[in-house]
Design a protein around this motif. Structure first.
Motif, PDB file in Angstrom:
ATOM      1  N   GLU A 473       0.965  -0.707  -0.232  1.00  0.00           N
ATOM      2  CA  GLU A 473      -0.006  -0.308   0.026  1.00  0.00           C
ATOM      3  C   GLU A 473       0.858   0.889  -0.327  1.00  0.00           C
ATOM      4  O   GLU A 473       0.920   2.001  -0.986  1.00  0.00           O
ATOM      5  CB  GLU A 473      -1.411   0.250   1.215  1.00  0.00           C
ATOM      6  N   ASP A 474       2.299   0.999   0.721  1.00  0.00           N
ATOM      7  CA  ASP A 474       2.652   2.775   1.341  1.00  0.00           C
ATOM      8  C   ASP A 474       3.416   2.681  -0.346  1.00  0.00           C
ATOM      9  O   ASP A 474       3.960   4.477  -0.614  1.00  0.00           O
ATOM     10  CB  ASP A 474       4.061   2.309   2.261  1.00  0.00           C
ATOM     11  N   GLU A 475       3.599   1.861  -0.995  1.00  0.00           N
ATOM     12  CA  GLU A 475       4.956   2.227  -2.462  1.00  0.00           C
ATOM     13  C   GLU A 475       3.039   3.172  -3.509  1.00  0.00           C
ATOM     14  O   GLU A 475       3.464   3.629  -4.085  1.00  0.00           O
ATOM     15  CB  GLU A 475       4.990   0.876  -2.617  1.00  0.00           C
ATOM     16  N   ASN A 477       0.988   4.768  -2.341  1.00  0.00           N
ATOM     17  CA  ASN A 477       0.753   5.970  -1.962  1.00  0.00           C
ATOM     18  C   ASN A 477       1.328   6.639  -2.836  1.00  0.00           C
ATOM     19  O   ASN A 477       1.367   7.939  -2.772  1.00  0.00           O
ATOM     20  CB  ASN A 477       0.549   5.901  -0.750  1.00  0.00           C
ATOM     21  N   ALA A 478       3.066   6.495  -2.606  1.00  0.00           N
ATOM     22  CA  ALA A 478       3.647   7.350  -3.026  1.00  0.00           C
ATOM     23  C   ALA A 478       4.143   7.487  -4.571  1.00  0.00           C
ATOM     24  O   ALA A 478       5.229   8.059  -4.201  1.00  0.00           O
ATOM     25  CB  ALA A 478       5.070   7.183  -2.119  1.00  0.00           C
TER      26      ALA A 478
END
Lengths: 490, 1056
Positions: A473-475, A477-478
């Motif tokens: 998810e963090d990838e 998102n960013a």
């Protein structure tokens, strides 16, 4: 008048006490700053070597470090935690209850919000970043041979990282060359990159490893914690096997294993925790200072060690079918608890991995020559040299099982035999899940008499969505180059 | 002749006058009608007068022609009464304005009337009531606009303070502490509260601008006591307190039979739902395998407390412990052993003296607080000496030295919320079937060779059973041997000299050195627990924080008739160095001694230093006209070593005006309003505190930072943090408008402030794509606004000579909104940072319902707009029992409360006084992870809350609101909106009673007064759930933290 002078004198004083211009300049005395490194590297070629080699060494350290991502999770200690976790997604390794690594075993961890996928993704991309630093640090036209060696070794680590990434985040190479792979970085910026196709990722992997292999000609390493040409050959053998280039796979495996004789039966039974084992090509040396204690491979895998497995009874066991497939005369069977185990372990619990000599200072194994025998055998069998394959099996299994004779199998039956031997020999070393994906073996844990636990008692086809990880998810998102529609299916 | 006749005439006149004298009788009372004894009654413009008697009455013979009397009384406004033609009067005196109040502000003091900003002052009488070792902790609910989060009940621990909302997203939001005029890097708990004269809290730009670089999040100015001119006074204070746990725990199961019942239920649920068994078959199997897993179900709890066979403890038909079964032994209650009532003692002595030439102050204080958790405590010994020498009428020099030695024992320090060694976690999660001491198969305690009861480590060594939770752990026995000690020596020295010259000018130099030496010891015993297999584990750590500050101030202060002018120019430089040295060894000889020479294996040695420097120039101009209009202008230019040389300097400023309407002529006739002052201020402040992504202050965020790591015997280098040369000050633009007022003869006071804080160029560690291999980069990104108001109401319903009743109510409301971000949103776990929403808006998986067929939890999935990630009303939401599949939603719930503050009241009757203080919070949501962890059955042997028994789904209770507790899967209780809970609370914070004796008999003995007092602290909490204490975290996120202490104190204070 006097007082007026005094007044102006004091005003002047106010500004005179102003500090020196460099009053506010402070030096780093905890972490080393980029300026300090640049200054050092620019001072002499030896210093550049020290810095570049240092970054490489830092990455070797990172590969066995605790908390590579964030959150202090005890299932995050670098390469061996990923090896163990992915094994726990295969048919062959059982976790008896929900605890650390339960996210792998229960297939929760592959989904985008979970720490597991973040840990895997972050771990390999951190390696890529550090290797890119070295590769760009050392000019392409560098003269010094020792700097060339550093660069070559860095390329092999980058190749390894992409190789593991693409296999976790996509199905196997065969039939999936045009599928979305993973993003590629050359170190020129931190801007997010899109997913490259599987083919492009493999092109990069092979380019890196081949260049590394050539570049390491003549290089003698300080110890087996470092990469040399044999290790790169081993990595190339793995990759060629994956892409079904059997000729290259066989020759690279053969190159890799030369000089690394198979271990004795005693050594085989001694826990896989000693880097001085002559069969090891590559590993990590764990001592008191580098030990990650409870968050370590032997804490989780060593059922007889005083960690999660040994103390809290989060046993890691062998699948019943595979256990039964081991010949009773094979000493490797005694690496797993049978009925009425002398150490009091429940049936099927592994005793292969143990670190009984010290408190979580067991060394980590990344590559050994038995794997190369098996790669070579499989590649030879696939390219028609069945006799060669059988000879290698005898060489490998003969000493373990006195009743083993040259195989009478041919064709697929021989390949199946090699596969079973591969599962037995390399159990718990991080190959089982990738092999299932590569060879098209479905996940089957729900079967009559299964010793898999409720937590992981389900079946998936080898090419089911569940067999690939979702991008964290963090990838998403960013990284504006990877959006929800680029995500792997749930 | 002429002279003589004049004399005669005069005498005659006097005689005549005397003959014309009249007598005026009267009484003097206050507004409540209470007679005032000893009021001065004077004939106007003469020295003829008297004082009122015990009934407040007087009788005065006044000369003929006298027109008026002037009646005065300390603390009351003087009153002039016309007596022409009047012989009997009743005079009511109104409470007067006391001397103009002086308030400590940045780099000096100001008259209260001149202050144009928002400042709250807490005086020593309030401070003395604080029972916490850290004085700030005791002030929650007392200061409007300030949130004081307790964080932990550990004695000596520090609170989290938020002034007027949230200052930063990932920079610091903590205020700046200033002690005696110098920015303070130490810990406020090293200062004895009894040494504190006052605490000023500066909340807005006008007040803070002089602390420009560090004032963005407010400033707390602590002023210590000094000697005063006019004789000597000695104060001695002793108190003794009783300490208990303030907040009862969650409703956890304490009865072994209930635990067996719950565990059986979890196992049976698994067999029925996951394995598809018939209920009766599942019951039989679950009961038979509950204690020892003979059939390989993968679930067992290991201990049998009863005299029945393992498989016979539970009656499968009832699910309860079989009738007629008796205890073989009764396991000890862990809580009873881990938490014991304890004592707190305080002793304090101060001597203050002063003459026209010099003054000094000396104090000695000691506080010992045992804490109610075993091996916890705080002990502080402090010495303070300060003196001022008035060398010449133009030269004053002085200095202060404060030394304090603090010893903190913090047994859960370093043990995360979920660790077994965390006593508060363990007391909750350990099932009540597991004893502390080892029992044999017959139920008898097992004794060691020396006859001591042996601990049960659950590993089957001292007793025949294996605990399935925390084998080798016994946090009680282990903690008794372990050491977690933080000792600090704090030395704060300050000198100053003030030189006055010309008319109204002065020059002051302040120099201060502040050293904080830490000696930290951490030792884990080899007898059991985490270090058992390492032969014990010890850390010895030395830290040194050293700060030197120089200030040069040039000031001017002069009154020109009704004009009052002051100006200040200054320069300040400050240098801070932190040094850390730690060694870590294992394999100890002794089981309860931490010295590293007693161990043999060196594990690690660490040593580093950090430096921080700031320099600034500042000026303030104040002007006041006729006590009606005041103007304040401040400017500061600052440089911080945290930023790259090109981005170091920042300019900060503040401007404020105030208008005292009641001093206007046209207002003189308005009698109902006693005081009304309006004020307004604006300004901009800075913040340079950047943290590393994982915590800890980053002093070099403009540099890429690499870590040196061990690679065999070679040096390895690893990039750990990316730097950013463009990083610069985070700016906070503040606005404040408000009024202060008093009505009805000063019986009612109402203060109101409206504020906005707009934070721009937020210091933020912006996440980079993980695939770039660099986790984040510090940047100035985004903007955020806090808006709100704070209101304080003071009431004095009763005020007589003997009886005074005061009430104070305060409340603060603020809203927080993110105005801009560099990307659509930033995921922050339970929260999502989105433009237009608050920093703490929950965004998470949303619990829907419990499937009545299976007891599975269902969460919502779908219905989201692909572009925005927001709920799309055109798309349908469904639910899923697969947690991974569920989507995250904006919950429209924030962790920020709607209103918070306090209510306090004090009553004084003659020599008795009573004070009661409450604090409250209304609105906001917490996240109670600790509670829902107590529904997880997958870790067998982990305890449950009692709600498991009757409020969760079972095949027989299919309408339960909570999902199925299951031995094989914890998925039903994974984190979701289910965990959210209303964080409103109402707390009875303290009650104090006192009796003060001051009479002639005492004064003959040389005693000015004796005061007996009692204080009860942390008495009661009403929150949405027993055990849930919203005061412990800013976002009410629960963790297994040292729960707050209740203290009951009795004390005696003597003044000589």
């Amino acid at each position: 008048m006097k007082k007026l002078l005094l007044f102006f004198g004091l005003v002047g004083l106010l500004f005179m006490v102003s500090c020196n211009k460099d009053y506010l300049d402070t030096q780093n005395k905890e972490y080393v700053s980029a300026e300090q490194l640049d200054e050092l590297a620019a001072s002499s070629p030896e210093a550049l070597l020290a810095v570049s080699d240092g970054i490489l060494g830092g990455s070797y350290a990172y590969m066995r470090e605790f908390n590579t991502w964030t959150g202090g999770r005890h299932d995050d200690f670098g390469q061996k935690s990923i090896d163990l976790g992915l094994d726990l997604m295969s048919n062959d390794v059982v976790q008896v209850k929900d605890h650390w690594f339960g996210n792998y075993y229960a297939y929760r961890g592959r989904t985008e919000p979970f720490s597991t996928t973040h840990i895997v993704w972050n771990f390999y991309y951190s390696l890529v970043k550090n290797m890119n630093d070295i590769i760009s640090f050392i000019p392409d036209d560098v003269e010094r041979q020792d700097l060339k060696y550093v660069k070559a070794r860095a390329m092999s680590v980058r190749g390894l990282a992409y190789y593991n990434l693409v296999r976790v985040y996509q199905h196997t190479y065969a039939e999936n060359q045009s599928s979305a792979g993973v993003p590629l970085y050359d170190g020129s910026s931190f801007d997010g990159q899109p997913r490259s196709s599987v083919q492009l990722v493999y092109d990069q992997i092979l380019a890196d490893l081949n260049e590394s292999f050539i570049g390491l000609e003549g290089y003698t390493r300080g110890g087996i914690t470092d990469i040399d040409q044999s290790v790169v050959a081993g990595l190339l053998a793995r990759v060629y096997l994956e892409i079904e280039d059997y000729g290259n796979a066989a020759s690279m495996a053969n190159t890799a294993k030369s000089g690394y004789p198979l271990m004795s039966n005693d050594e085989w039974m001694s826990g896989f925790s000693n880097i001085n084992n002559g069969e090891w090509l590559w590993g990590a040396d764990i001592d008191a200072e580098t030990s990650t204690i409870y968050a370590s491979f032997f804490s989780h895998m060593g059922n007889l060690d005083p960690g999660y497995a040994g103390l809290l009874a989060v046993y890691k066991s062998i699948d019943m079918r595979l256990y039964n497939a081991i010949s009773d005369s094979d000493i490797r069977k005694s690496a797993f608890a049978g009925d009425d185990d002398v150490d009091g372990l429940p049936k099927y619990a592994n005793k292969k991995f143990k670190d009984l000599v010290s408190f979580f200072q067991g060394d980590y194994l990344y590559m050994r020559s038995a794997e190369m025998y098996l790669i070579e055998a499989e590649a030879l069998a696939n390219s028609g040299d069945e006799a060669g394959a059988k000879a290698l099996l005898v060489e490998l299994i003969g000493p373990r099982d006195p009743n083993y004779n040259t195989s009478s199998n041919t064709g697929q039956a021989l390949l199946n035999e090699i596969y079973v031997q591969r599962r037995i020999e390399l159990w718990g070393e991080g190959f089982a899940w990738f092999d299932q994906k590569r060879l098209g073996v479905d996940l089957v844990r729900e079967y009559e008499g299964s010793n898999h636990t409720t937590l992981g008692n389900f079946n998936y086809a080898y090419n089911a969505n569940e067999m690939i990880y979702q991008i964290p998810e963090d990838e998403i998102n960013a990284n504006d180059q990877i959006n929800a529609e680029d995500q792997n299916p749930l | 002749m002429k002279k003589r006749s004049l004399l005669l005439f005069t005498l005659l006149f006097v005689f005549v006058s005397m003959g014309a004298q009249k007598v005026v009788n009267g009484t003097v009372k206050d507004e409540a009608g209470t007679p005032l004894i000893g009021a001065n009654v004077l004939v106007k413009d003469t020295d003829v007068g008297t004082i009122s008697d015990l009934d407040g009455s007087f009788s005065l013979t006044v000369p003929q022609g006298s027109k008026a009397l002037v009646i005065s009384y300390t603390g009351f406004s003087s009153q002039e009464i016309n007596i022409e033609g009047i012989s009997s009067i009743e005079i009511i005196l109104a409470e007067g304005t006391v001397l103009e109040e002086i308030v400590f502000v940045a780099y000096g003091t100001q008259k209260k009337s001149e202050i144009t900003g928002a400042v709250t002052v807490i005086k020593s009488d309030e401070i003395e009531k604080v029972q916490a070792s850290n004085v700030i902790k005791g002030l929650d609910g007392k200061i409007s606009g300030v949130q004081i989060i307790q964080d932990s009940g550990q004695p000596g621990s520090s609170p989290t303070v938020r002034i007027r909302g949230i200052g930063s997203i990932s920079g610091s939001s903590e205020p700046l502490y200033v002690v005696d005029g110098v920015p303070y890097n130490g810990d406020i708990s090293s200062i004895d509260p009894m040494d504190i004269e006052s605490i000023s809290v500066l909340k807005d730009a006008s007040a803070n601008a002089l602390y420009g670089h560090r004032g963005a999040n407010g400033v707390i100015i602590v002023n210590t006591k000094k000697g005063k001119k006019g004789g000597m006074s000695v104060t001695a204070d002793f108190s003794l307190g009783h300490i208990t746990r303030a907040v009862p725990d969650y409703n956890i199961i304490t009865d072994p039979s209930e635990f067996y019942q719950a565990a059986f239920m979890a196992s049976r649920n698994n067999l029925i739902i996951n394995e598809g068994m018939e209920a009766s078959e599942a019951s039989a199997l679950a009961a038979n395998n509950l204690i020892t897993d003979v059939d390989g179900l993968g679930y067992q709890i290991g201990y049998n407390n009863y005299d029945a066979e393992d498989g016979m403890v539970i009656d499968p038909t009832t699910g309860k412990v079989r009738a007629g079964t008796n205890f073989l032994y009764t396991p000890e209650n862990w809580g009873d052993y881990l938490f014991a009532n304890a004592l707190k003692t305080k002793a304090y002595l101060s001597v203050a003296s002063g003459t026209d030439k010099s003054s000094y102050f000396f104090s000695f204080g000691n506080e010992q607080n045992e804490g109610y958790a075993i091996k916890s405590g705080f002990d502080r010994t402090s010495l303070r000496f300060s003196m001022q020498q008035y060398v010449k009428d133009y030269l004053e020099i002085g200095g202060t030295v404060n030394y304090s030695h603090t010893i903190q024992d913090a047994p859960i320090d370093g043990y995360g919320s979920g660790t077994y060694a965390n006593l508060f976690n363990w007391a909750r999660i350990v099932a009540p079937i597991y004893p502390i001491f080892a029992y044999d198969a017959e139920g008898n305690r097992v004794q060691g060779p020396t006859g001591d009861d042996l601990y049960d480590f659950g590993d089957g060594k001292n007793s025949p059973w294996i605990r399935t939770l925390g084998g080798t752990q016994n946090p009680y026995g282990v903690t008794l041997e372990n050491i977690q000690n933080n000792t600090y020596d704090n030395i704060l020295g300050k000198i100053y000299g003030t030189f006055r010259f010309l008319d109204g000018f002065y020059f002051t130099y302040n120099g201060s050195a502040d050293v904080r030496l830490g000696t930290l010891t951490s030792f884990s015993t080899p007898i059991g627990g985490d270090a058992a297999n390492a032969g014990g584990r010890g850390y010895a750590t030395s830290t040194k924080g050293f700060n030197i500050t120089h200030q040069e101030l040039l000031g001017y202060q002069k009154d020109y008739g009704i004009h009052s002018v002051s100006a200040l120019f200054g320069h300040e430089s400050s240098s801070y160095n932190y040094r850390y040295l730690r060694a870590h060894k294992t394999n100890f000889l002794l089981s309860d001694q931490a010295f590293l020479d007693g161990a043999v294996i060196i594990e690690e040695v660490n040593n580093f230093e950090r430096d921080y420097k700031v320099e600034g120039y500042f000026s303030r101009l104040s002007y006041e006209f006729d006590q009606k209009y005041a103007l304040n202008l401040s400017f500061r230019r600052d440089a911080s070593s945290v930023f790259h040389v090109d981005n170091r300097w920042g300019n900060f400023w503040g401007a404020g005006v105030s208008w005292n309407i009641t001093n206007e002529d046209f207002f003189k006739d308005v009698s109902f309003i006693d005081h009304f002052r309006v004020k307004a201020s604006i300004g901009q402040l800075g913040n340079d505190i950047v943290f590393y992504p994982g915590g800890g202050r980053n002093y070099y965020p403009f540099r890429d930072q690499y870590q040196v790591v061990k690679n065999g015997d070679d040096v390895g280098i690893k990039l750990v943090f990316l730097g950013n040369k463009d990083l610069t000050w985070e700016k906070s633009s503040n606005m404040n408008v408000g009024f202060e007022s008093r009505f009805a003869n000063n019986r009612v006071g109402l203060d109101f402030d409206y504020f906005t804080r707009k934070v721009s160029d937020l210091l933020y560690n912006r996440p980079l794509p993980m695939s770039s291999g660099a986790p984040s980069i510090p940047q100035n990104i985004g903007d955020m606004t806090n808006k709100g108001f704070e209101v304080t109401l003071n009431l004095t319903p009763v005020k007589t000579k003997d009886f005074v009743w005061d009430i104070n109510l305060n409340g603060t409301h603020y809203s927080n909104q993110i105005d801009s971000l560099p990307q659509p949103f930033i995921d922050d776990g339970r929260f999502r940072l989105t433009t237009g929403r608050s920093r703490y808006d929950y965004h998470m998986k949303e619990f829907s319902h419990v499937d009545p067929e299976t007891g599975d939890a269902h969460w919502f999935v779908g219905g989201l707009d692909a572009e925005t990630g927001e709920i799309n009303p055109d798309e349908e939401r469904t639910t899923t029992a697969n947690y991974a599949e569920a989507d995250e939603y904006y919950m429209d719930k924030s962790a920020i409360p709607d209103l918070y503050g306090g209510v306090s009241t004090s009553l004084t009757y003659k020599d008795f006084d009573l004070g009661i203080g409450f604090s409250y919070q209304y609105g906001g949501f917490g996240y109670d992870g600790v509670y829902y962890n107590l529904f997880d059955a997958t870790q067998s042997g982990q305890n449950f809350v009692r709600e498991v028994l009757d409020q969760t789904w079972t095949p027989e209770n299919t309408t339960a609101e909570l999902p199925r507790v299951d031995a094989a899967t914890g998925e039903n209780f994974y984190g979701s909106s289910m965990y959210l809970i209303d964080a409103s609370y109402f707390a009875l914070k303290n009650i104090s009673i006192g009796y003060t004796l001051n009479n002639k008999a005492l004064s003959k003995a040389g005693i000015t007064s004796i005061r007996f007092y009692g204080i009860a602290d942390n008495i009661y909490l009403k929150s949405a759930r027993q055990g849930f204490d919203p005061r412990l975290s800013l976002t009410s996120l629960t963790s297994n933290e040292y729960s707050l202490m209740r203290t009951l104190t009795a004390g005696l204070k003597i003044n000589f």
